[in-house]
Design an enzyme around this catalytic site. Sequence first.
Site, short mmCIF file in Angstrom:
data_model
loop_
_atom_site.label_atom_id
_atom_site.label_comp_id
_atom_site.label_asym_id
_atom_site.label_seq_id
_atom_site.Cartn_x
_atom_site.Cartn_y
_atom_site.Cartn_z
N GLU A 49 0.83 -1.20 0.00
CA GLU A 49 0.00 0.00 0.00
C GLU A 49 0.87 1.26 0.00
O GLU A 49 2.09 1.19 0.14
CB GLU A 49 -0.93 -0.04 1.23
CG GLU A 49 -1.82 -1.28 1.20
CD GLU A 49 -2.71 -1.43 2.42
OE1 GLU A 49 -2.50 -0.72 3.43
OE2 GLU A 49 -3.63 -2.25 2.34
N CYS A 58 -2.42 -5.63 -4.83
CA CYS A 58 -2.73 -6.85 -4.07
C CYS A 58 -1.57 -7.84 -4.07
O CYS A 58 -0.68 -7.81 -4.94
CB CYS A 58 -3.94 -7.54 -4.69
SG CYS A 58 -5.49 -6.65 -4.48
N GLU A 60 -1.70 -10.99 -4.84
CA GLU A 60 -1.71 -11.82 -6.06
C GLU A 60 -0.95 -11.12 -7.18
O GLU A 60 -0.20 -11.76 -7.94
CB GLU A 60 -3.15 -12.08 -6.51
CG GLU A 60 -3.99 -12.86 -5.52
CD GLU A 60 -4.73 -11.97 -4.52
OE1 GLU A 60 -4.20 -10.93 -4.11
OE2 GLU A 60 -5.86 -12.34 -4.16
N CYS A 91 -9.70 -10.27 -5.40
CA CYS A 91 -10.59 -9.22 -5.91
C CYS A 91 -10.82 -9.43 -7.40
O CYS A 91 -10.14 -10.24 -8.05
CB CYS A 91 -9.98 -7.84 -5.64
SG CYS A 91 -8.62 -7.41 -6.76
N CYS A 94 -7.75 -9.00 -9.63
CA CYS A 94 -6.76 -10.09 -9.52
C CYS A 94 -7.27 -11.37 -10.17
O CYS A 94 -6.49 -12.15 -10.70
CB CYS A 94 -6.39 -10.32 -8.06
SG CYS A 94 -5.23 -9.07 -7.48
N1 THU Z 1 -6.05 -7.49 -0.94
C1 THU Z 1 -5.17 -8.39 -1.48
O1 THU Z 1 -3.95 -8.17 -1.46
N2 THU Z 1 -5.67 -9.51 -2.05
C2 THU Z 1 -6.98 -9.89 -1.99
O2 THU Z 1 -7.31 -10.98 -2.46
C3 THU Z 1 -7.97 -8.99 -1.37
C4 THU Z 1 -7.48 -7.65 -0.94
C5 THU Z 1 -5.49 -6.29 -0.29
C6 THU Z 1 -5.70 -4.96 -0.95
C7 THU Z 1 -5.51 -4.01 0.22
O3 THU Z 1 -4.12 -3.77 0.40
C8 THU Z 1 -6.02 -4.79 1.42
O4 THU Z 1 -6.05 -6.16 1.00
C9 THU Z 1 -7.40 -4.38 1.88
O5 THU Z 1 -8.30 -4.37 0.82
#
Ligand code: THU
Length: 137
Positions: A49, A58, A60, A91, A94
């Site tokens: 982030e 993300c 993935e 998400c 991804c």
């Molecule tokens: N996030 C992921 O890295 N992968 C997922 O499958 C769902 C969400 C992350 C994005 C963000 O940094 C945090 O989780 C909250 O949404």
Amino acid sequence: MSKNADVLADLFAAAKAAQAMAYVPYSNFPVGAALRASDGTVYVGGNVENAAFPEGWCAETSAIAAMVAAGGRRIAEICVIGNGAALCTPCGGCRQRIREFADAATRVHIAGPEGVRASFTLAALLPESFGPGHLKA
Ligand code: THU
């Protein structure tokens, strides 16, 4: 344990280690991903982030980028780990990124801190998907 179970246990352990390295000062929701490429190599990543909140990415996406940077092009299976009671399924974005490098039958394992909770095929997570083949028509 069967060989398949061993391989999945290794993938889970790799995802959990990657989750511990996630950079999540804003959501406080660390996610780890580990994918096994078609040649057996495991690539990992965590979510990353930044202060402009929507610009993070993300776990993935990180793992896929690591695979592609190393020359890998096919995902044999992928494991995603998140905390909390709900399944940490990928998400929408991804799912499409996984789709680029995987098949309909590719397994997507969803884990919590204690282990794998559920496994889906990519087709179950992204039905009737658009993919590279559509651009060849
Ligand atoms: N996030 C992921 O890295 N992968 C997922 O499958 C769902 C969400 C992350 C994005 C963000 O940094 C945090 O989780 C909250 O949404």
